[in-house]
Design a protein around this motif. Structure first.
Motif, PDB file in Angstrom:
ATOM      1  N   ILE A   1       1.182  -1.346  -0.240  1.00 30.14           N
ATOM      2  CA  ILE A   1      -0.578  -0.030   0.012  1.00 30.14           C
ATOM      3  C   ILE A   1       1.082   1.078   0.031  1.00 30.14           C
ATOM      4  O   ILE A   1       0.203   1.883  -0.477  1.00 30.14           O
ATOM      5  CB  ILE A   1      -0.462  -0.144   1.013  1.00 30.14           C
ATOM      6  N   TRP A   2       2.096   1.099   0.580  1.00 30.22           N
ATOM      7  CA  TRP A   2       2.783   2.373   1.335  1.00 30.22           C
ATOM      8  C   TRP A   2       3.828   2.616  -0.228  1.00 30.22           C
ATOM      9  O   TRP A   2       3.482   3.716  -1.207  1.00 30.22           O
ATOM     10  CB  TRP A   2       3.332   2.550   1.907  1.00 30.22           C
ATOM     11  N   TRP A   3       3.715   1.216  -1.256  1.00 30.66           N
ATOM     12  CA  TRP A   3       4.518   1.817  -2.674  1.00 30.66           C
ATOM     13  C   TRP A   3       3.377   2.615  -3.783  1.00 30.66           C
ATOM     14  O   TRP A   3       4.042   3.124  -3.808  1.00 30.66           O
ATOM     15  CB  TRP A   3       5.111  -0.031  -2.511  1.00 30.66           C
ATOM     16  N   SER A   4       2.646   1.197  -3.477  1.00 30.60           N
ATOM     17  CA  SER A   4       0.970   2.158  -4.235  1.00 30.60           C
ATOM     18  C   SER A   4       1.180   3.505  -4.374  1.00 30.60           C
ATOM     19  O   SER A   4       0.859   4.195  -4.721  1.00 30.60           O
ATOM     20  CB  SER A   4       0.790   1.087  -4.073  1.00 30.60           C
ATOM     21  N   PHE A   5       0.018   4.268  -2.666  1.00 29.39           N
ATOM     22  CA  PHE A   5       0.895   5.263  -2.676  1.00 29.39           C
ATOM     23  C   PHE A   5       1.400   6.515  -3.840  1.00 29.39           C
ATOM     24  O   PHE A   5       1.205   7.312  -3.930  1.00 29.39           O
ATOM     25  CB  PHE A   5      -0.096   5.188  -0.932  1.00 29.39           C
ATOM     26  N   VAL A   6       3.186   5.865  -2.813  1.00 27.03           N
ATOM     27  CA  VAL A   6       4.096   6.927  -3.351  1.00 27.03           C
ATOM     28  C   VAL A   6       4.453   6.744  -4.583  1.00 27.03           C
ATOM     29  O   VAL A   6       4.801   8.078  -5.167  1.00 27.03           O
ATOM     30  CB  VAL A   6       5.452   6.267  -2.743  1.00 27.03           C
ATOM     31  N   VAL A   7       3.781   5.465  -5.495  1.00 23.70           N
ATOM     32  CA  VAL A   7       4.340   5.750  -6.834  1.00 23.70           C
ATOM     33  C   VAL A   7       3.353   6.503  -7.834  1.00 23.70           C
ATOM     34  O   VAL A   7       3.184   7.711  -8.480  1.00 23.70           O
ATOM     35  CB  VAL A   7       4.913   4.066  -7.392  1.00 23.70           C
TER      36      VAL A   7
END
Lengths: 154, 108
Positions: free
Chosen positions: A136-142
């Motif tokens: 979720i963090w990866w997806s949010f930042v990307v």
């Protein structure tokens, strides 16, 4: 219409990010004793209470992402390729696959968090939660980087 | 095994099938966004890009459902702890595999 859906996608992602972050902290760094500080209260949350909300928010956010994905494929990815923004393209490709693997993890995640919590599943529950948090963090930042990419590298 | 106990099996099977679907393009259907058309199985692009992602998810979900349903008929045994561990280890391995597969984007 796509802009409205993109904003809604982002808002749901913020709620999901908050929920999974609280749960991950609650399960990995639980508070012992009275929690009076901001961080202490964050660590003292009842991690299990977030599970169903996280599943619903994940499904809603991913569904909205899937609806707006064709517009990204036609209008944004082409521009990224023309601008030779390789790592940004790669980061989105990873997001796409990580989110899908996360979708597949939700049934096991629900099983690990269902009440009453099984002691023998504590490790699986904690690791699965951390993995979902990473996704979720990866997806949010990307998602944010790609939303702003034409502003900082054009 | 009860239906709920087979959910970790679904997760394990889904991660493996999704990785294979992407690697070998086992899309159950293809979406052509420029034409707003769907086509059965993996098709070549027509008048714009072809999107296989939805088809890969469908392939993986259908396959994982069948495997989990079959697993739910197997009596619960000592493999349940192993299955719980694999439910996070296999998706993690799949994530690392995707990082490896897509490494070219980050080395150009």
């Amino acid at each position: 219409m796509i802009i409205a859906l993109l904003i809604l996608h982002g808002l749901l992602a913020v709620a999901l990010l908050g929920a999974i972050t609280h749960q991950t902290i609650g399960v990995w760094l639980p508070a012992h004793g009275n929690a009076e500080s901001f961080v202490g209260r964050m660590r003292a949350v009842t991690a299990a209470s977030y599970a169903n909300a996280i599943i619903v928010l994940y499904l809603l956010t991913a569904t909205l992402g899937a609806i707006i994905y064709p517009a990204y494929r036609l209008n944004v990815r082409v521009v990224l390729e023309q601008m030779q923004l390789y790592w940004q393209n790669g980061a989105f490709e990873l997001k796409e696959h990580f989110v899908t693997l996360g979708l597949g993890m939700l049934p096991a995640y629900w099983y690990f968090w269902r009440q009453p919590l099984a002691n023998e599943l504590a490790r699986a529950r904690a690791v699965m939660t951390a993995l979902l948090a990473l996704i979720i963090w990866w997806s949010f930042v990307v998602g944010h980087v790609l939303n702003n990419v034409r502003g900082f590298e054009s | 095994m009860t239906a709920a106990r087979s959910l970790p099996t679904f997760t394990i099977a889904f991660a493996i099938l999704y990785l294979l679907s992407v690697e070998f393009n086992w899309a159950l259907f293809t979406y052509h966004p420029a034409l707003e058309e769907f086509g059965l199985l993996a098709q070549k692009p027509k008048d714009g890009p072809a999107m296989y992602w939805y088809g890969w998810i469908a392939t993986s979900a259908a396959g994982a459902f069948v495997i989990a349903a079959a697993a739910s008929r197997v009596p619960a045994g000592s493999a349940s702890r192993l299955r719980s561990g694999l439910a996070w280890a296999v998706p993690l391995a799949a994530m690392l595999a995707f990082v490896y597969i897509l490494r070219g984007y980050f080395t150009k």
